[in-house]
Design a protein around this motif. Structure first.
Motif, short mmCIF file in Angstrom:
data_model
loop_
_atom_site.label_atom_id
_atom_site.label_comp_id
_atom_site.label_asym_id
_atom_site.label_seq_id
_atom_site.Cartn_x
_atom_site.Cartn_y
_atom_site.Cartn_z
N ASN A 135 0.82 -1.22 0.00
CA ASN A 135 0.00 0.00 0.00
C ASN A 135 0.86 1.26 0.00
O ASN A 135 0.53 2.25 -0.68
N ALA A 136 1.95 1.24 0.76
CA ALA A 136 2.86 2.39 0.79
C ALA A 136 3.51 2.57 -0.58
O ALA A 136 3.69 3.71 -1.05
N SER A 137 3.83 1.45 -1.22
CA SER A 137 4.43 1.52 -2.56
C SER A 137 3.45 2.09 -3.57
O SER A 137 3.81 2.92 -4.41
N ILE A 138 2.18 1.66 -3.49
CA ILE A 138 1.16 2.18 -4.40
C ILE A 138 1.00 3.69 -4.22
O ILE A 138 0.93 4.45 -5.20
N GLU A 139 0.93 4.14 -2.96
CA GLU A 139 0.75 5.56 -2.68
C GLU A 139 1.93 6.38 -3.20
O GLU A 139 1.74 7.43 -3.83
N LYS A 140 3.14 5.87 -2.96
CA LYS A 140 4.33 6.59 -3.42
C LYS A 140 4.37 6.63 -4.94
O LYS A 140 4.64 7.69 -5.54
N ASN A 141 4.11 5.51 -5.58
CA ASN A 141 4.18 5.46 -7.03
C ASN A 141 3.07 6.26 -7.70
O ASN A 141 3.26 6.82 -8.78
N ILE A 158 11.02 5.13 -9.44
CA ILE A 158 9.99 4.09 -9.43
C ILE A 158 10.63 2.70 -9.49
O ILE A 158 10.27 1.82 -8.70
N ASP A 159 11.57 2.53 -10.41
CA ASP A 159 12.22 1.22 -10.56
C ASP A 159 13.00 0.83 -9.30
O ASP A 159 12.91 -0.31 -8.83
#
Length: 378
Positions: A36-42, A115-116
């Motif tokens: 979820n944190a990755s989705i928000e950041k991305n 992102i990568d």
């Protein structure tokens, strides 16, 4: 160790289902916040990138229109000073465009790198968390093993698939190499040789292949293909078996297609050797490391689909949970019995309420998992 329902009938899945359920909940609780944190950041990074890409397109369009306009109103200039003026304007436009466009493209590249890099880090974290649970906590998988010799050391890969999800684990083995003798024992196979004192003629000769080394292998529950070589790598043995079909290639000969050679083959020995080979590989895994998780052929973690994979795993628990409850004595408890090798029996259970309370702490995603597991609080 034996696992049974509360009515003493054996579980269809010989696993500590209660422990697997608790591990699944614990694993989900660790993985979901990371994704979820990755989705928000991305989402934020992708939003910035889209804005820059749109700005870059608008800049290019505007620059093109300005150049066309300048060319239109100055196209009739013939006086040197006016031409110098026109060219100065064009040079200034080109310089300004290149500077602004370059800055935008550089920032887009920087965002793509962020992102990568972020996804690389997330993938490592999630795979590390999933790894212990994926050792055996995912039910109903179809497994396929791949083994090869590289720099005199056996390396392996295990791919497991279930309802659209596939995950891959790298394997290392307790032994760097294995021979037919080491996994099965003595084995002889026929080949053609020319012999005779006065007249040379082709004759069938049995050769021992017991010391041939495993070179490559792939197998699943229905098929196996194995390649062996002698120590000098001058002779090869390839065997394929699927169901009743058996193919043997040795020393350049397709043995199973040659009746004269097959008359000297003890087919049951070859089949037993292949069965022993599968058992050997499964039982001599030293380390298994989860390295990839795929969903419908795409990288699940990099596409932020780890939760979708967790839902598929939860669905694999449904039948065994329902059966535990049906064969148990309490509708609100999932109960199994564990029988040790010495005959000692213990009972293990977890309540549906306990599982629901733990999962509900994960928000809407946890509630969805609870529904799939059948432990929702109705």
């Amino acid at each position: 160790m034996k696992y049974t329902f509360q009515d003493s009938n054996e579980l269809s899945i010989q696993r500590d289902v209660i422990q697997d359920l608790q591990d699944f909940v614990d694993t989900s609780g660790k993985v979901l916040p990371i994704e979820n944190a990755s989705i928000e950041k991305n989402d934020d990074l992708i939003g910035r990138r889209i804005s820059l890409e749109k700005g870059s397109e608008e800049l290019e369009s505007t620059n093109s229109k300005i150049l066309d306009f300048i060319d239109h109103i100055t196209g009739e200039f013939e006086v040197k000073y006016l031409l110098d003026y026109r060219n100065s304007i064009l040079d200034a436009c080109e310089s300004s465009f290149n500077k602004s466009s370059g800055a935008m493209l550089s920032e887009i590249e920087s965002i793509n790198k962020d992102i990568d890099d972020g996804l690389d880090d997330v993938e490592k974290q999630i795979l590390s968390i999933l790894d212990p649970f994926f050792e055996g906590g995912v039910y109903g998988t179809t497994d396929k093993y791949f083994v090869s010799m590289d720099k005199n050391v056996l390396h392996g890969k295990l791919t497991s698939t279930v309802v659209g999800m596939e995950y891959e684990s790298e394997l290392t083995f307790t032994d760097n190499s294995v021979t037919i003798r080491g996994l099965y024992g003595t084995l002889f196979l026929p080949t053609w040789t020319r012999s005779g004192i006065i007249y040379k003629e082709d004759k069938v000769k049995l050769e021992e292949v017991s010391d041939f080394l495993l070179s490559s292998l792939d197998f699943d529950d229905h098929h196996i293909s194995a390649m062996f070589v002698n120590k000098k790598a001058s002779k090869r043995l390839k065997v394929d078996m699927g169901g009743d079909a058996l193919l043997i290639y040795y020393d350049g000969n397709e043995v199973t297609a040659d009746p004269a050679l097959m008359n000297s083959v003890k087919e049951e020995n070859v089949r037993s050797m292949l069965v022993a080979l599968k058992d050997y590989i499964r039982s001599h895994v030293k380390k298994k490391t989860l390295v990839r998780l795929m969903l419908d052929g795409e990288d699940a973690i990099r596409n932020n689909q780890t939760f979708d994979c967790l839902k598929l795993i939860a669905e694999q628990f449904t039948d065994i949970i329902n059966e535990c409850i049906e064969r148990g004595y309490a509708d609100d408890e999932i109960t199994i019995k564990i029988e040790q090798t010495d005959g000692t029996r213990t009972e293990k259970y977890v309540s549906k309420v306990e599982l629901f309370d733990q999962l509900s702490e994960f928000g809407s995603e946890g509630l969805e998992l609870a529904t799939l597991l059948g432990v929702e609080n109705i």
